[in-house]
Design an enzyme around this catalytic site. Structure first.
Site, PDB file in Angstrom:
ATOM      1  N   ARG A   9       0.774  -1.235   0.056  1.00  0.00           N
ATOM      2  CA  ARG A   9      -0.084   0.082   0.042  1.00  0.00           C
ATOM      3  C   ARG A   9       0.780   1.278   0.073  1.00  0.00           C
ATOM      4  NH1 ARG A   9      -4.248  -0.224   4.706  1.00  0.00           N
ATOM      5  NH2 ARG A   9      -5.182   1.407   3.511  1.00  0.00           N
ATOM      6  N   CYS A  49      -1.161   6.361   8.592  1.00  0.00           N
ATOM      7  CA  CYS A  49      -1.564   5.229   7.907  1.00  0.00           C
ATOM      8  C   CYS A  49      -2.749   5.608   6.809  1.00  0.00           C
ATOM      9  CB  CYS A  49      -1.962   4.536   9.089  1.00  0.00           C
ATOM     10  SG  CYS A  49      -3.498   4.849   9.816  1.00  0.00           S
TER      11      CYS A  49
END
Length: 284
Positions: free
Chosen positions: A183, A240
């Protein structure tokens, strides 16, 4: 008072303690009903369910209509009311747990510290550690009297998107991203339709804070691993995908004796929503 982690044996000794509140934070990003469903199937005795989306997050858009990320912080006053409804008072020891080594429980840990309550800990190893210790799950949900916790000065820090836009030029903060490596590199379109990371960020996948059994690594190991990535904690920002698993890195820093880093609550979901903000791809 437990302020970072607690083991299953210690928690088992306090299941009926009126001054302890236990909260089940199980969640699945791709299945919003997962947590409530598994809680109904079985949970730690006297635990209550804390929903990441509705209890531990605020509206995705602000009053101005601007998108704030997938899991923005709730309003502090509303969070205090939620905590009171769970029976939390000034002298309450709170314990949060999940099924993922603390990836969601750490959000509740951080939020309690955000409103000034430091007697909060995460069950080390989550439900896997609880079961490994031979402890059972139950289905009844116990009612608790309303608590009287009050908002106090925050024990943690935050930065906003404007701070990090400015940081592109000033390099005041070291940004650390808790998402999985794919990611971070921009290679997982299922979760991040817009892939990549904030330029200059480093990657510390939150699961790297854990041992193979799902418990946190010891303080010395965490310090050794985190120091080269984080730098000076007071000049570090944890982020995040949406401000949830970043709290896991913040908890790991506290365990390592490296407290003081800030949280960027909007995280990648807010940053990438404005295509004028720069995006980096590939490794750090």
């Amino acid at each position: 008072m437990h302020t970072t982690l607690i083991d299953a044996t210690t928690l088992a000794q306090h299941l009926t303690d009126p001054d302890w509140v236990i909260l089940d934070c199980r969640h699945d990003l791709l299945n919003p009903d997962f947590g409530r469903h598994v809680f109904a199937e079985g949970h730690i005795q006297n635990a209550q369910f804390a929903n990441i989306d509705s209890d531990l997050s605020g509206p995705k858009s602000g009053a101005d209509g601007v998108f704030r990320g997938r899991h923005p912080l709730p309003e502090r006053a509303r969070l205090v009311e939620t905590l009171r409804a769970w029976g939390i008072s000034e002298g309450t020891q709170v314990v949060a747990y999940d099924a993922h080594g603390g990836m969601y429980a750490a959000r509740l840990w951080w939020l309690l510290r955000w409103i000034g309550h430091d007697a909060v800990a995460v069950l080390d190893g989550g439900l896997a550690a609880w079961s490994a210790a031979g402890q059972p799950l139950v289905t009844p949900v116990a009612a608790r009297p309303r608590g009287d916790i009050a908002e106090k000065p925050a024990l943690v820090r935050t930065v906003n998107v404007a701070d990090l836009v400015q940081n592109l030029a000033s390099a005041r903060y070291q940004v650390v991203d808790a998402r999985a490596n794919d990611r971070f590199r921009g290679e997982n379109e299922t979760i991040d339709p817009v892939g990549g990371h904030i330029p200059g960020a480093r990657n510390r996948f939150f699961k790297d804070n854990l041992q193979a059994d799902g418990r946190f690594k010891d303080a010395a190991t965490l310090q050794q691993e985190l120091a080269p990535i984080v730098g000076a904690p007071g000049q570090a920002v944890m982020q995040c995908g949406s401000g949830v698993t970043a709290c896991h890195n913040l908890l790991a820093l506290e365990v390592a004796g490296m407290g003081g880093a800030a949280l960027y609550p909007g995280s990648w979901s807010e940053w990438c929503a404005d295509r004028t903000r720069p995006i980096a791809t590939g490794p750090a």
